[in-house]
Scaffold this active site. Structure first.
Site, short mmCIF file in Angstrom:
data_model
loop_
_atom_site.label_atom_id
_atom_site.label_comp_id
_atom_site.label_asym_id
_atom_site.label_seq_id
_atom_site.Cartn_x
_atom_site.Cartn_y
_atom_site.Cartn_z
N SER A 141 42.52 38.78 38.02
CA SER A 141 41.57 39.50 39.50
C SER A 141 41.45 40.97 38.05
O SER A 141 42.71 41.33 37.46
CB SER A 141 42.02 39.41 40.40
OG SER A 141 40.87 41.04 40.87
N TYR A 154 48.47 42.63 46.08
CA TYR A 154 47.39 41.31 45.07
C TYR A 154 47.24 42.27 43.99
O TYR A 154 47.49 41.03 42.41
CB TYR A 154 45.73 42.06 45.51
CG TYR A 154 45.07 40.35 45.26
CD1 TYR A 154 44.75 39.17 45.87
CD2 TYR A 154 43.72 40.74 43.84
CE1 TYR A 154 43.64 38.43 44.97
CE2 TYR A 154 42.55 40.29 44.04
CZ TYR A 154 43.13 38.79 44.32
OH TYR A 154 42.32 37.82 43.95
#
Length: 243
Positions: A141, A154
């Site tokens: 990501s 994350y």
């Protein structure tokens, strides 16, 4: 039977990848899901409509014993099958400021993304080394390369996979196995449906969210023979938001 395993393949980017591979790759597609069997079955139907073959495999990537048991059982039932490609796509978000983050929110996100990568890839890596061929694509990501406020967990999980991608690529390159990561920015999926798209567009040079199909195109290329000389790379697909 040559296969590709897509973890978290039932929805969003994972589902788009399964559908793209049904058209472009000559692989039997193993669609992993954790809780949403209905969505996994719907993705399988789409794969079959597009002329591909596949099956669904339910397991929690973060649970080592469950991964081992399910994949061993599948391998024993399909002794001729070779998993040549893995897309480590399963991931969850539990966003919040670090100062208020609970151990559950930290561990849940890290276990799914990072330990999921280990559990699934490690199961197949010896077989790939013996076969002297493999394609591993890890979904990371923009959070894992740039860092995103409210996503320390994350960002940590995805950043760790970025580093693991580079290290593993060096270990297995001589055996014709490539390991790459794809780092999407804002992609229109269920996961981003709660975001304020209007506000975020100001940050994105191309002035739109990406589509899951665009990410799937990149993954399909990295799974193919065309990408043989690309390994250890982290490829950003984010409309110019970060490079």
């Amino acid at each position: 039977m040559k296969c590709v395993l897509v973890t978290g393949g039932s929805r969003g980017i994972g589902s788009a990848i399964c559908k793209k591979l049904a058209i472009e790759a000559n692989y039997h597609i193993l669609i992993n899901y954790h809780s949403n069997k209905t969505a996994a079955e719907a993705t399988l139907q789409e794969v079959q409509k597009l002329g591909g073959t596949g099956e669904i495999l339910g397991f929690d990537v973060s649970n080592y014993e469950e991964v081992q048991a399910t994949l061993t059982k599948w391998q024993e039932a399909n002794p001729e099958a070779i998993v040549e490609a893995i897309v480590n796509n399963a991931g969850i978000t539990k966003d919040g400021l670090f100062m208020w983050m609970t151990p559950e929110d930290w561990n849940g996100v890290v276990n799914t993304s990072l330990n999921g990568f280990f559990n699934v890839t490690q199961f197949f890596i010896q077989k790939m080394l013996r076969n002297k061929y493999g394609r591993i694509v890890n979904m990371v990501s923009v959070s894992g390369v740039k860092g995103t406020a409210g996503q320390t967990n994350y960002s940590a999980a995805k950043g760790a996979i970025v580093a693991a991608t580079k290290a593993l690529a060096q270990e297995v390159a001589k055996r014709n196995i490539t390991v790459n990561a794809v780092a999407p920015g804002f992609i229109r999926t269920d996961m981003t449906s709660q975001l304020d798209e209007k506000e975020l567009l100001k940050l994105i040079p191309v002035n739109r969210f990406g589509e899951a199909e665009e990410v799937a195109d990149l993954v399909s290329f990295l799974i193919s023979k065309k990408s043989s000389y690309i390994t250890g790379e982290i490829i950003n697909i984010n409309g110019g938001i970060y490079s």
